[in-house]
Design an enzyme around this catalytic site. Structure first.
Site, PDB file in Angstrom:
ATOM      1  N   HIS A  23       0.294  -3.201  -5.842  1.00  0.00           N
ATOM      2  CA  HIS A  23       0.872  -4.537  -5.700  1.00  0.00           C
ATOM      3  C   HIS A  23      -0.128  -5.458  -5.043  1.00  0.00           C
ATOM      4  CE1 HIS A  23       1.905  -2.100  -2.168  1.00  0.00           C
ATOM      5  NE2 HIS A  23       1.836  -3.212  -1.446  1.00  0.00           N
ATOM      6  N   ILE A  24       0.009  -6.735  -5.374  1.00  0.00           N
ATOM      7  CA  ILE A  24      -0.806  -7.779  -4.749  1.00  0.00           C
ATOM      8  C   ILE A  24       0.125  -8.643  -3.904  1.00  0.00           C
ATOM      9  CG2 ILE A  24      -2.158  -9.865  -5.193  1.00  0.00           C
ATOM     10  CD1 ILE A  24      -3.331  -8.517  -7.614  1.00  0.00           C
ATOM     11  N   HIS A  25      -0.246  -8.815  -2.639  1.00  0.00           N
ATOM     12  CA  HIS A  25       0.489  -9.728  -1.762  1.00  0.00           C
ATOM     13  C   HIS A  25      -0.026 -11.150  -2.001  1.00  0.00           C
ATOM     14  CE1 HIS A  25       1.922  -6.595   1.258  1.00  0.00           C
ATOM     15  NE2 HIS A  25       0.954  -5.924   0.657  1.00  0.00           N
ATOM     16  N   ASN A  50      -3.670  -3.680  -0.488  1.00  0.00           N
ATOM     17  CA  ASN A  50      -4.059  -2.552   0.356  1.00  0.00           C
ATOM     18  C   ASN A  50      -4.154  -1.296  -0.496  1.00  0.00           C
ATOM     19  OD1 ASN A  50      -3.997  -4.056   2.810  1.00  0.00           O
ATOM     20  ND2 ASN A  50      -1.770  -3.946   2.766  1.00  0.00           N
ATOM     21  N   ASP A  55       8.786 -10.446  -0.600  1.00  0.00           N
ATOM     22  CA  ASP A  55       8.628  -9.347   0.355  1.00  0.00           C
ATOM     23  C   ASP A  55       9.835  -9.331   1.301  1.00  0.00           C
ATOM     24  OD1 ASP A  55       5.932  -7.611   1.500  1.00  0.00           O
ATOM     25  OD2 ASP A  55       7.666  -7.818   2.824  1.00  0.00           O
ATOM     26  N   GLN A  77      -1.756   0.918   3.253  1.00  0.00           N
ATOM     27  CA  GLN A  77      -0.842   0.857   2.103  1.00  0.00           C
ATOM     28  C   GLN A  77       0.405   1.681   2.404  1.00  0.00           C
ATOM     29  OE1 GLN A  77      -2.389   2.283  -1.686  1.00  0.00           O
ATOM     30  NE2 GLN A  77      -0.568   1.586  -2.792  1.00  0.00           N
ATOM     31  N   VAL A 107       3.455   1.332   0.376  1.00  0.00           N
ATOM     32  CA  VAL A 107       4.190   1.665  -0.856  1.00  0.00           C
ATOM     33  C   VAL A 107       3.174   2.057  -1.933  1.00  0.00           C
ATOM     34  CG1 VAL A 107       5.817   0.844  -2.592  1.00  0.00           C
ATOM     35  CG2 VAL A 107       6.008   0.023  -0.220  1.00  0.00           C
TER      36      VAL A 107
HETATM   37  P1  AMP Z   1       1.655  -2.380   1.627  1.00  0.00           P
HETATM   38  O1  AMP Z   1       1.546  -2.059   3.090  1.00  0.00           O
HETATM   39  O2  AMP Z   1       0.486  -3.149   1.107  1.00  0.00           O
HETATM   40  O3  AMP Z   1       1.980  -1.144   0.810  1.00  0.00           O
HETATM   41  O4  AMP Z   1       2.878  -3.366   1.515  1.00  0.00           O
HETATM   42  C1  AMP Z   1       4.191  -2.976   1.250  1.00  0.00           C
HETATM   43  C2  AMP Z   1       5.066  -4.202   1.395  1.00  0.00           C
HETATM   44  O5  AMP Z   1       6.306  -3.922   0.768  1.00  0.00           O
HETATM   45  C3  AMP Z   1       5.368  -4.589   2.844  1.00  0.00           C
HETATM   46  O6  AMP Z   1       4.939  -5.943   3.077  1.00  0.00           O
HETATM   47  C4  AMP Z   1       6.888  -4.455   2.941  1.00  0.00           C
HETATM   48  O7  AMP Z   1       7.479  -5.448   3.742  1.00  0.00           O
HETATM   49  C5  AMP Z   1       7.322  -4.577   1.496  1.00  0.00           C
HETATM   50  N1  AMP Z   1       8.580  -3.936   1.138  1.00  0.00           N
HETATM   51  C6  AMP Z   1       9.006  -2.696   1.495  1.00  0.00           C
HETATM   52  N2  AMP Z   1      10.216  -2.438   0.963  1.00  0.00           N
HETATM   53  C7  AMP Z   1      10.554  -3.536   0.238  1.00  0.00           C
HETATM   54  C8  AMP Z   1      11.692  -3.902  -0.549  1.00  0.00           C
HETATM   55  N3  AMP Z   1      12.740  -3.085  -0.700  1.00  0.00           N
HETATM   56  N4  AMP Z   1      11.694  -5.117  -1.154  1.00  0.00           N
HETATM   57  C9  AMP Z   1      10.649  -5.954  -0.991  1.00  0.00           C
HETATM   58  N5  AMP Z   1       9.553  -5.672  -0.252  1.00  0.00           N
HETATM   59  C10 AMP Z   1       9.511  -4.492   0.350  1.00  0.00           C
END
Ligand code: AMP
Length: 131
Positions: free
Chosen positions: A110-112, A97, A39, A104, A106
């Site tokens: 995805h799984i954190h 999310n 991340d 959410q 992105v």
């Molecule tokens: P979410 O809020 O669950 O959609 O999480 C999106 C995650 O993507 C966040 O933790 C961001 O820090 C991460 N993120 C956004 N852009 C990038 C990137 N270019 N490379 C890696 N992680 C990213």
């Protein structure tokens, strides 16, 4: 593939661009169907993102449309990465999310994976209790 769901996928999202190699990312692990990256704004010493390579908007979309191979691969990769980083004894948190209320950002499923410190309560401060 149901056209309604498919048409909702925004192929310009940042993870789609990473998967196409258009922008860089720190790759941690990769299989034919799944990619694990670091991340960019880590919330813990270990903060990884597990992405299916297919175009799925969220967990719900992934579960509805992914093949058995994609499903098994993604969840096996989660386990493989947590084991290779030796997180199974100290513990880790996996989160996905879905949608605006969950925050959410992105719109590519995805799984954190979060670990490396005491993570505390699942949620931060309850916004409904803020004055
Ligand atoms: P979410 O809020 O669950 O959609 O999480 C999106 C995650 O993507 C966040 O933790 C961001 O820090 C991460 N993120 C956004 N852009 C990038 C990137 N270019 N490379 C890696 N992680 C990213």
């Amino acid at each position: 593939m149901p056209s309604m769901t498919r048409s909702m996928y925004d192929s310009t999202n940042v993870f789609a661009r990473i998967l196409r190699g258009e922008i860089p990312a720190t790759k941690i692990h990769e299989t034919q169907r799944t990619l694990v990256i670091q991340d960019i704004f880590p919330q813990a010493p270990v903060h990884l993102l597990v992405l299916p390579k297919g175009a799925y908007t969220c967990f719900d979309d992934f579960m509805a449309r992914a093949s058995q191979e994609e499903l098994i691969d993604l969840f096996s990769v989660v386990r493989e990465v947590t084991r290779s980083k030796q997180l199974e004894n100290t513990g880790y948190r996996i989160i996905s999310n879905k949608g605006p209320e969950a925050g959410q950002e992105v719109p590519h499923f995805h799984i954190h994976i979060l670990a490396g410190k005491k993570l505390g309560p699942l949620l931060g401060k309850d916004p409904s209790k803020e004055g």
